[in-house]
Design a protein around this motif. Structure first.
Motif, PDB file in Angstrom:
ATOM      1  N   ALA A  58       0.825  -1.216   0.000  1.00 57.96           N
ATOM      2  CA  ALA A  58       0.000   0.000   0.000  1.00 57.96           C
ATOM      3  C   ALA A  58       0.856   1.262   0.000  1.00 57.96           C
ATOM      4  CB  ALA A  58      -0.960   0.009   1.188  1.00 57.96           C
ATOM      5  N   GLY A  59       2.016   1.183  -0.645  1.00 57.74           N
ATOM      6  CA  GLY A  59       2.896   2.348  -0.728  1.00 57.74           C
ATOM      7  C   GLY A  59       3.652   2.651   0.539  1.00 57.74           C
ATOM      8  N   GLN A  60       3.558   1.782   1.532  1.00 61.91           N
ATOM      9  CA  GLN A  60       4.221   2.013   2.819  1.00 61.91           C
ATOM     10  C   GLN A  60       5.628   1.409   2.802  1.00 61.91           C
ATOM     11  OE1 GLN A  60       0.391   1.890   5.798  1.00 61.91           O
ATOM     12  NE2 GLN A  60       0.877   0.019   4.711  1.00 61.91           N
TER      13      GLN A  60
ATOM     14  N   THR B 288      -3.744 -11.259  -3.509  1.00 68.03           N
ATOM     15  CA  THR B 288      -3.752  -9.817  -3.247  1.00 68.03           C
ATOM     16  C   THR B 288      -2.371  -9.209  -3.490  1.00 68.03           C
ATOM     17  OG1 THR B 288      -5.561  -9.980  -1.657  1.00 68.03           O
ATOM     18  CG2 THR B 288      -4.138  -8.054  -1.484  1.00 68.03           C
ATOM     19  N   GLU B 289      -2.379  -8.035  -4.109  1.00 70.36           N
ATOM     20  CA  GLU B 289      -1.125  -7.324  -4.384  1.00 70.36           C
ATOM     21  C   GLU B 289      -1.039  -5.975  -3.671  1.00 70.36           C
ATOM     22  OE1 GLU B 289      -0.097  -8.608  -8.899  1.00 70.36           O
ATOM     23  OE2 GLU B 289      -2.097  -7.750  -8.554  1.00 70.36           O
ATOM     24  N   VAL B 290      -2.175  -5.414  -3.270  1.00 72.38           N
ATOM     25  CA  VAL B 290      -2.213  -4.166  -2.511  1.00 72.38           C
ATOM     26  C   VAL B 290      -3.176  -4.350  -1.347  1.00 72.38           C
ATOM     27  CG1 VAL B 290      -2.703  -1.693  -2.547  1.00 72.38           C
ATOM     28  CG2 VAL B 290      -1.741  -2.795  -4.570  1.00 72.38           C
ATOM     29  N   GLY B 291      -2.686  -4.187  -0.137  1.00 68.43           N
ATOM     30  CA  GLY B 291      -3.503  -4.374   1.052  1.00 68.43           C
ATOM     31  C   GLY B 291      -3.865  -3.056   1.711  1.00 68.43           C
ATOM     32  N   PRO B 292      -4.141  -3.091   3.020  1.00 71.33           N
ATOM     33  CA  PRO B 292      -4.601  -1.898   3.723  1.00 71.33           C
ATOM     34  C   PRO B 292      -3.464  -1.013   4.216  1.00 71.33           C
ATOM     35  CG  PRO B 292      -4.593  -3.746   5.227  1.00 71.33           C
ATOM     36  CD  PRO B 292      -4.167  -4.292   3.891  1.00 71.33           C
ATOM     37  N   LEU B 293      -3.817   0.212   4.546  1.00 74.35           N
ATOM     38  CA  LEU B 293      -2.919   1.080   5.301  1.00 74.35           C
ATOM     39  C   LEU B 293      -2.960   0.663   6.761  1.00 74.35           C
ATOM     40  CD1 LEU B 293      -3.897   4.381   3.513  1.00 74.35           C
ATOM     41  CD2 LEU B 293      -1.626   3.357   3.479  1.00 74.35           C
ATOM     42  N   ILE B 294      -1.916   0.974   7.487  1.00 72.97           N
ATOM     43  CA  ILE B 294      -1.698   0.411   8.814  1.00 72.97           C
ATOM     44  C   ILE B 294      -2.713   0.850   9.862  1.00 72.97           C
ATOM     45  CG2 ILE B 294      -0.074   2.263   9.395  1.00 72.97           C
ATOM     46  CD1 ILE B 294       0.182  -1.380  10.620  1.00 72.97           C
ATOM     47  N   HIS B 295      -3.228   2.096   9.782  1.00 71.28           N
ATOM     48  CA  HIS B 295      -3.975   2.665  10.903  1.00 71.28           C
ATOM     49  C   HIS B 295      -4.941   3.731  10.361  1.00 71.28           C
ATOM     50  CE1 HIS B 295      -4.555   4.896  14.717  1.00 71.28           C
ATOM     51  NE2 HIS B 295      -4.198   3.779  15.318  1.00 71.28           N
ATOM     52  N   PRO B 296      -6.071   3.940  11.027  1.00 70.54           N
ATOM     53  CA  PRO B 296      -6.978   5.005  10.579  1.00 70.54           C
ATOM     54  C   PRO B 296      -6.301   6.360  10.432  1.00 70.54           C
ATOM     55  CG  PRO B 296      -8.077   3.633  12.203  1.00 70.54           C
ATOM     56  CD  PRO B 296      -6.644   3.165  12.154  1.00 70.54           C
TER      57      PRO B 296
ATOM     58  N   VAL C 223       4.995  16.802  -3.759  1.00 69.36           N
ATOM     59  CA  VAL C 223       6.248  16.473  -4.420  1.00 69.36           C
ATOM     60  C   VAL C 223       7.394  16.456  -3.409  1.00 69.36           C
ATOM     61  CG1 VAL C 223       7.940  17.274  -6.145  1.00 69.36           C
ATOM     62  CG2 VAL C 223       5.493  17.380  -6.644  1.00 69.36           C
ATOM     63  N   GLN C 224       7.301  17.273  -2.393  1.00 69.68           N
ATOM     64  CA  GLN C 224       8.395  17.442  -1.446  1.00 69.68           C
ATOM     65  C   GLN C 224       8.327  16.521  -0.229  1.00 69.68           C
ATOM     66  OE1 GLN C 224      11.136  19.456  -1.713  1.00 69.68           O
ATOM     67  NE2 GLN C 224      10.446  19.899  -3.798  1.00 69.68           N
ATOM     68  N   ASN C 225       7.128  16.118   0.184  1.00 74.25           N
ATOM     69  CA  ASN C 225       6.970  15.392   1.441  1.00 74.25           C
ATOM     70  C   ASN C 225       6.622  13.922   1.223  1.00 74.25           C
ATOM     71  OD1 ASN C 225       7.419  17.822   2.689  1.00 74.25           O
ATOM     72  ND2 ASN C 225       5.274  18.168   3.226  1.00 74.25           N
ATOM     73  N   GLU C 226       7.085  13.080   2.125  1.00 78.25           N
ATOM     74  CA  GLU C 226       6.774  11.657   2.067  1.00 78.25           C
ATOM     75  C   GLU C 226       5.326  11.421   2.500  1.00 78.25           C
ATOM     76  OE1 GLU C 226       9.080   7.609   3.300  1.00 78.25           O
ATOM     77  OE2 GLU C 226       8.696   9.021   4.935  1.00 78.25           O
ATOM     78  N   VAL C 227       4.541  10.808   1.629  1.00 84.77           N
ATOM     79  CA  VAL C 227       3.132  10.527   1.926  1.00 84.77           C
ATOM     80  C   VAL C 227       2.990   9.198   2.641  1.00 84.77           C
ATOM     81  CG1 VAL C 227       0.834  10.197   0.924  1.00 84.77           C
ATOM     82  CG2 VAL C 227       2.406  11.873  -0.076  1.00 84.77           C
ATOM     83  N   PHE C 228       3.755   8.211   2.252  1.00 86.93           N
ATOM     84  CA  PHE C 228       3.755   6.856   2.815  1.00 86.93           C
ATOM     85  C   PHE C 228       2.385   6.193   2.649  1.00 86.93           C
ATOM     86  CE2 PHE C 228       5.713   3.791   5.905  1.00 86.93           C
ATOM     87  CZ  PHE C 228       6.900   3.662   5.203  1.00 86.93           C
ATOM     88  N   GLY C 229       1.944   6.184   1.427  1.00 88.68           N
ATOM     89  CA  GLY C 229       0.704   5.538   1.035  1.00 88.68           C
ATOM     90  C   GLY C 229       0.758   5.260  -0.449  1.00 88.68           C
ATOM     91  N   PRO C 230      -0.307   4.703  -1.037  1.00 90.39           N
ATOM     92  CA  PRO C 230      -0.304   4.343  -2.456  1.00 90.39           C
ATOM     93  C   PRO C 230      -0.533   5.546  -3.364  1.00 90.39           C
ATOM     94  CG  PRO C 230      -2.410   3.772  -1.501  1.00 90.39           C
ATOM     95  CD  PRO C 230      -1.573   4.309  -0.375  1.00 90.39           C
ATOM     96  N   VAL C 231       0.309   6.559  -3.209  1.00 90.36           N
ATOM     97  CA  VAL C 231       0.148   7.825  -3.923  1.00 90.36           C
ATOM     98  C   VAL C 231       1.470   8.191  -4.601  1.00 90.36           C
ATOM     99  CG1 VAL C 231      -0.376  10.272  -3.718  1.00 90.36           C
ATOM    100  CG2 VAL C 231      -1.611   8.619  -2.304  1.00 90.36           C
ATOM    101  N   LEU C 232       1.439   8.315  -5.925  1.00 88.13           N
ATOM    102  CA  LEU C 232       2.609   8.659  -6.709  1.00 88.13           C
ATOM    103  C   LEU C 232       2.374   9.977  -7.434  1.00 88.13           C
ATOM    104  CD1 LEU C 232       3.130   5.146  -8.360  1.00 88.13           C
ATOM    105  CD2 LEU C 232       4.072   5.964  -6.184  1.00 88.13           C
ATOM    106  N   THR C 233       3.453  10.639  -7.826  1.00 84.78           N
ATOM    107  CA  THR C 233       3.349  11.864  -8.617  1.00 84.78           C
ATOM    108  C   THR C 233       4.089  11.673  -9.929  1.00 84.78           C
ATOM    109  OG1 THR C 233       5.338  12.858  -7.639  1.00 84.78           O
ATOM    110  CG2 THR C 233       3.216  13.283  -6.547  1.00 84.78           C
ATOM    111  N   LEU C 234       3.656  12.413 -10.964  1.00 85.53           N
ATOM    112  CA  LEU C 234       4.307  12.316 -12.271  1.00 85.53           C
ATOM    113  C   LEU C 234       4.595  13.708 -12.804  1.00 85.53           C
ATOM    114  CD1 LEU C 234       3.728   9.841 -15.084  1.00 85.53           C
ATOM    115  CD2 LEU C 234       3.739  12.276 -15.664  1.00 85.53           C
ATOM    116  N   GLN C 235       5.862  13.938 -13.140  1.00 87.16           N
ATOM    117  CA  GLN C 235       6.308  15.173 -13.769  1.00 87.16           C
ATOM    118  C   GLN C 235       7.114  14.812 -15.022  1.00 87.16           C
ATOM    119  OE1 GLN C 235       8.018  16.071  -9.693  1.00 87.16           O
ATOM    120  NE2 GLN C 235       7.748  18.177 -10.450  1.00 87.16           N
ATOM    121  N   THR C 236       7.212  15.734 -15.950  1.00 90.02           N
ATOM    122  CA  THR C 236       7.981  15.472 -17.168  1.00 90.02           C
ATOM    123  C   THR C 236       9.212  16.373 -17.218  1.00 90.02           C
ATOM    124  OG1 THR C 236       6.700  17.062 -18.469  1.00 90.02           O
ATOM    125  CG2 THR C 236       5.926  14.765 -18.439  1.00 90.02           C
TER     126      THR C 236
END
Length: 491
Positions: free
Chosen positions: A285-287, A326-334, A383-396
């Motif tokens: 889950a991006g963690q 399963t390839e993507v599970g839950p985030l650790i905590h609410p 772009v600057q901070n660690e999200v620690f979840g299934p979230v990516l950014t794309l720039q060219t």
């Protein structure tokens, strides 16, 4: 009196601390819930000042005899420790999947075998530290790697078993005694790890486990002047706090921290291969601190790459981590779910565009859709901070120089990925300021290689000789080759 053992998926695991070879209960406990479905797994003993004191005293008392065994004398204990981990493989897999939401398939195929290797490999390679000699014209320098003393180990919730053994292996093999504080949100595999150590016959006090929160238990542990080393993996804010506490006592720290790693796709990259690897960034889950979460793609191939990546992402199976498919599970905590959602919502409100995802997933309360954001500025928070979840950014980018500038344009420097024609990719990768970077690959690790980050991603290196350098006091015994005559001449 002990607290009742927890029954998790039919596995009995102690809810108490492990100190001086025995289970020790606390009058205070904290609740533990599964990230899969929020069910209560039970209540776990909270480490109070008395438990931290007991653990440190036990480790101090055990240290002289454990250190005196030497690497060869410690190796049979550690080999048995690895064997006992293997005997509990199924239980460890089920526990960490229920407790931390880690994929059961990943536990079976990667984590538990690696945990065993972490103990066994360092026990073997500690033998190489003996009898190292540097010869000069004047003297023989007998370089010793002596155990430092009592070591505090603090591990995070995204990989509790793997990272605990990653640190315990070299710490114990070096002759130190250890106090492990597992993550509050996922402590159960570390409790079972203590059972494995006990069954292996590790002497009382050599390995201790004290559970609890960072603000309470962790604070008491890292501020103790009797510690010889502190090894921590986790967040930057917690690391700053640990470093301050350790600094007051001049206790050396190894800090493996967060990442905001670039995933660079050059114009001459194999688009399908880079896309298949890119989809791996959603695992756990991006963690995963070392994931490449900032996609930097050459503008001429960006549209083709996005579509290729989308095709792989759409095939990801999202669901119960105990299901082998399963390839993507839950985030650790609410709280982590809220944090991830707020990052995405703020980014969209500030002008970012969603390519896919951007909302909670219908499978369960702690699931979030694999997400990709674009139309971003380098200065944007996401772009600057660690999200620690299934979230990516794309720039060219338009040139290699711009790609390198963007890759280096955060305060983090843990890892990275660079896809392109091999010679070209290596040339770009060498300019990206990180502790490590994968060329046309991802996740290749070797215990002999250095691991760690620069800038806000950490201090120090783990792995191979670098782990031993940290966990040992290195001493030079100087033996002159000619009779020595004292002189007052300036040295």
């Amino acid at each position: 009196m002990s607290n009742p053992s927890l029954d998790v998926a039919g596995i009995q695991v102690s809810a108490d601390h492990y100190i001086n070879g025995q289970r020790v209960a606390s009058s205070e406990t904290f609740p533990l819930h599964s990230p899969i479905d929020q069910r209560l797994l039970g209540h776990v003993s909270e480490g109070l000042a008395e438990h931290v004191e007991q653990a440190i005293v036990a480790a101090q008392k055990a240290f002289p005899a454990w250190a005196a065994l030497g690497a060869a004398g410690r190796k049979p204990y550690l080999d048995r420790f690895a064997d006992e981990i293997g005997k509990r493989a199924d239980e460890l897999c089920q526990l960490e999947s229920n407790d931390a939401g880690v994929l059961l398939s990943r536990m079976r195929n990667g984590v538990v075998p690696r945990a065993m290797l972490n103990i066994r490999w360092f026990a073997e390679h500690a033998l190489e530290l003996q009898n190292r000699t540097l010869e000069t014209d004047q003297a023989s320098h007998l370089v010793r790697h002596d155990p430092a003393g009592v070591v505090a180990i603090i591990t995070p919730w995204n990989a509790p078993l793997m990272l605990s053994t990653w640190k315990l292996g070299p710490a114990l093999a070096s002759g130190n005694t250890c106090v492990l504080k597992p993550p509050e949100w996922a402590p159960l595999t570390c409790s079972l790890l203590a059972d494995a150590a006990h069954a292996a016959g590790l002497p009382p006090g050599v390995f201790n486990v004290v559970q609890g929160s960072g603000a309470n238990t962790g604070a008491k542990l890292v501020s103790d002047p009797r510690l010889a080393r502190i090894s921590f993996t986790g967040s930057v804010p917690t690391a700053k706090w640990i470093a301050q506490a350790a600094g007051a006592n001049l206790v050396p720290c190894s800090l493996e921290l967060g990442g905001k790693s670039p995933f660079v796709v050059l114009e001459d990259a194999d688009i399908d291969s880079a896309a298949a690897t890119g989809a791996l960034m959603y695992r756990n889950a991006g963690q995963v601190c070392l994931a490449g979460t900032r996609f930097l793609v050459h503008q001429r191939i960006a549209d083709r790459y996005v579509e290729a990546l989308r095709a792989y992402v759409e095939k990801l199976n999202i669901g119960d981590p105990r299901d082998e498919a399963t390839e993507v599970g839950p985030l650790i905590h609410p709280r982590q779910v809220e944090r991830v959602a707020e990052y995405v919502d703020r980014a969209v409100a500030q002008g970012a565009r969603l390519l896919w995802g951007g909302a909670r997933h219908g499978f369960g309360a702690q699931y979030y859709q694999p997400t990709m954001l674009t139309d971003l500025r380098q200065s944007d928070e996401i772009v600057q901070n660690e999200v620690f979840g299934p979230v990516l950014t794309l720039q060219t980018f338009e040139s290699d120089e711009q790609a390198v500038e963007m890759a280096n344009g955060t305060d983090y420097g843990l890892g990275g990925v660079c896809y392109g024609e091999q010679t070209h990719a290596i040339a770009v990768a060498e300019q990206i300021r990180t502790g490590f970077i994968w060329v046309n690959s991802f996740g290749i690790r070797d215990l002999a290689a250095p691991f760690g980050g620069i800038k806000r991603s950490g201090i120090g290196r783990e792995g191979g000789a670098w782990s031993f350098e940290f966990f040992c006091d290195v001493k030079d015994v100087v033996v002159p080759k000619k009779p020595f005559k004292a002189s007052f001449s300036h040295r």
